[in-house]
Enzyme design. Structure first.
Site, PDB file in Angstrom:
ATOM      1  N   ASN A 182       0.876  -1.172   0.000  1.00  0.00           N
ATOM      2  CA  ASN A 182       0.000   0.000   0.000  1.00  0.00           C
ATOM      3  C   ASN A 182       0.914   1.222   0.000  1.00  0.00           C
ATOM      4  OD1 ASN A 182      -1.845   1.999   0.470  1.00  0.00           O
ATOM      5  ND2 ASN A 182      -2.606   1.167   2.419  1.00  0.00           N
TER       6      ASN A 182
ATOM      7  N   ARG B  71      -9.482  16.659   5.774  1.00  0.00           N
ATOM      8  CA  ARG B  71     -10.319  16.984   4.603  1.00  0.00           C
ATOM      9  C   ARG B  71     -11.694  17.445   5.075  1.00  0.00           C
ATOM     10  NH1 ARG B  71      -9.658  11.203   1.977  1.00  0.00           N
ATOM     11  NH2 ARG B  71      -8.041  10.758   3.491  1.00  0.00           N
TER      12      ARG B  71
ATOM     13  N   HIS C 188     -12.824   3.592  -0.109  1.00  0.00           N
ATOM     14  CA  HIS C 188     -12.764   2.656   1.022  1.00  0.00           C
ATOM     15  C   HIS C 188     -13.429   1.317   0.680  1.00  0.00           C
ATOM     16  CE1 HIS C 188     -12.402   6.367   3.816  1.00  0.00           C
ATOM     17  NE2 HIS C 188     -11.219   5.783   3.716  1.00  0.00           N
TER      18      HIS C 188
ATOM     19  N   ARG D 219      -2.721  -2.128  -3.285  1.00  0.00           N
ATOM     20  CA  ARG D 219      -3.874  -1.259  -3.145  1.00  0.00           C
ATOM     21  C   ARG D 219      -3.724  -0.148  -4.187  1.00  0.00           C
ATOM     22  NH1 ARG D 219      -5.904   1.371   2.337  1.00  0.00           N
ATOM     23  NH2 ARG D 219      -7.952   1.968   1.579  1.00  0.00           N
TER      24      ARG D 219
ATOM     25  N   GLU E  51      -8.223  -4.400   5.385  1.00  0.00           N
ATOM     26  CA  GLU E  51      -8.096  -4.192   3.937  1.00  0.00           C
ATOM     27  C   GLU E  51      -6.956  -5.015   3.347  1.00  0.00           C
ATOM     28  OE1 GLU E  51      -8.218  -0.346   5.533  1.00  0.00           O
ATOM     29  OE2 GLU E  51      -9.161   0.493   3.739  1.00  0.00           O
TER      30      GLU E  51
END
Ligand code: ADP
Length: 404
Positions: free
Chosen positions: A8, A240, A180, A92, A378
């Site tokens: 990742n 964010r 996600h 990923r 994940e």
């Protein structure tokens, strides 16, 4: 022993995990590591299967100036000091564009197509692709699989996919993708085991971490998401803003004279909990701070989760369960309790003692809507996809020599 490497890669860090392939396609995590501080203060840290530290070392900045060099350092450490020679690598990749609704085996053609999506995710996609290119040129026979954050949402309805802008722009790729997805897919696969009664129903999953979003799922499939074209939309996040009137962006550009690159940096790094509180982007720090703006930022976060839950319940036309996951969702009983309070009108009641246990069903027995905490994984999802593609490739061509 066969192993699968999961990568990742971000702008300043490369995270990796190694899974051993055991009988009947079972996977067991062996190593979890990362190189962070790429180009500033590079550092390799890794832990073994039982969480014990097996590496913690700093590197001079010139030996790890970018993502490919970090990948080379991690690869050499795995090979030379841990005898890890993976049979495949799963990556990923944030953006699969409009066409990828499942993981894909990588070749040069796939990399070329994924490069087209750099403009859709300029902060993530180039870094995700960098180690793929490095491995493709150094070990061309090693199978690599790209797993997309957007894929899980690709089958949602056209109504959930469009903005109300001219059709041509949708064709060009300006769509509500949602992100996600690997986390939501993992939860969708876990639900039949942890909550079989509701797994086939209407479920809102709240992935609340540094990045945060929520997904409306029906029968384990995504029907709506709080995120859209980019991972800026929806909930307020660490840095964010979440949902923002595009007029604010126009104002920053035209009235404040901010160049586009500065606006981008502002929206990704200076807003959200950090901007609101002026204290921190980290939920733990906000919760221990005595600054009233820190409390306001927490209240705002909770308020927006509640508002968006209402929207997603409307998309689902009802609600059978609510699931918390990711850093905040899995670990903060107080944030979960505040959110549950906001969802009281839907019939949500939390059992305080169960909530403090941080896993399984946390709602009271008289709660109309059951509430669960389900830890996400994940990386395991990526490893499972990678193994599945590897096995289907081998069964399609049993004579193919295994890469090593
Ligand atoms: P990401 O993977 O997006 O970087 P994580 O899922 O690791 O993020 O979540 C990070 C967030 O989780 C941070 O805001 C952190 O403060 C928060 N977090 C982790 N543990 C706790 C806790 N015990 N209480 C409150 N917040 C927590």
């Amino acid at each position: 022993m066969d192993t699968i490497l999961v990568v990742n890669a971000g702008s300043s860090s490369v995270k990796f995990q190694v899974f051993a392939v055991e009988g009947e396609g079972r996977l067991k995590r062996q190593i979890k590591g990362q190189i962070d501080g790429i180009g500033s203060r590079p550092r390799l840290r890794a832990s073994g299967a039982d969480g014990n530290t097996i590496a913690d070392r700093a590197y001079p900045i010139e030996s790890v100036p970018d993502v490919p060099s970090a990948m080379a350092v991690a690869g050499a450490w795995l090979r030379e000091e841990n005898s890890i020679n993976p049979v495949a690598v799963g990556h990923r990749v944030v953006h699969g564009g409009p066409d990828h609704s499942r993981p894909v085996l990588i070749d040069h053609g796939v990399v070329g197509r994924l490069e087209r999506y750099i403009s859709l995710a300029p902060l993530h996609q180039p870094h995700n692709l960098a180690p793929i290119r490095t491995i493709l040129s150094n070990s061309p026979a090693l199978p690599q699989v790209a797993c997309f954050d957007t894929a899980f949402h690709r089958d949602h309805d056209a109504l959930a996919d469009h903005y109300a802008i001219p059709y041509q722009l949708h064709a060009e790729g300006i769509r509500r993708y949602g992100f996600h997805g690997l986390s939501y897919e993992y939860i969708a696969r876990r639900l039949p085991q942890v909550a079989p009664d509701i797994a086939g129903g209407r479920v809102i999953v709240a992935h609340l971490g540094s990045g945060a979003s929520m997904c409306a799922m029906k029968n384990g499939k995504s029907v709506e998401s709080t995120m859209g074209f980019t991972a800026l939309d929806g909930l307020a996040m660490g840095t964010r803003p979440g949902q923002l009137d595009p007029g604010v962006v126009l104002y920053l550009l035209s009235e404040k004279g901010m160049p586009a690159s500065k606006v981008q940096d502002f929206l990704y790094r200076e807003c959200g909990l950090k901007g609101l509180s002026g204290v921190s982007n980290d939920m733990r720090e906000l919760q221990t701070s005595t600054d009233p703006r820190a409390k306001f930022a927490v209240d705002y976060f909770v308020y927006r989760v509640g508002l968006n839950a209402g929207m997603l319940a409307a998309a689902l036309q009802g609600l059978d369960a609510f699931v918390f996951t990711a850093g905040i969702g899995e670990n903060s009983s107080s944030i979960r309790a505040l959110i549950a309070e906001r969802l009281g009108w839907l019939g949500v009641t939390i059992d305080a003692a169960e909530n403090d246990k941080h896993s399984g069903k946390i709602s009271a027995s008289n709660s109309k809507i059951p509430v669960y905490v389900v830890p996400t994984d994940e990386e395991l999802m990526i490893a499972q996809h990678t193994l599945a593609l590897l096995m289907s490739r081998q069964s399609a061509n049993p004579n193919r020599a295994r890469a090593s």
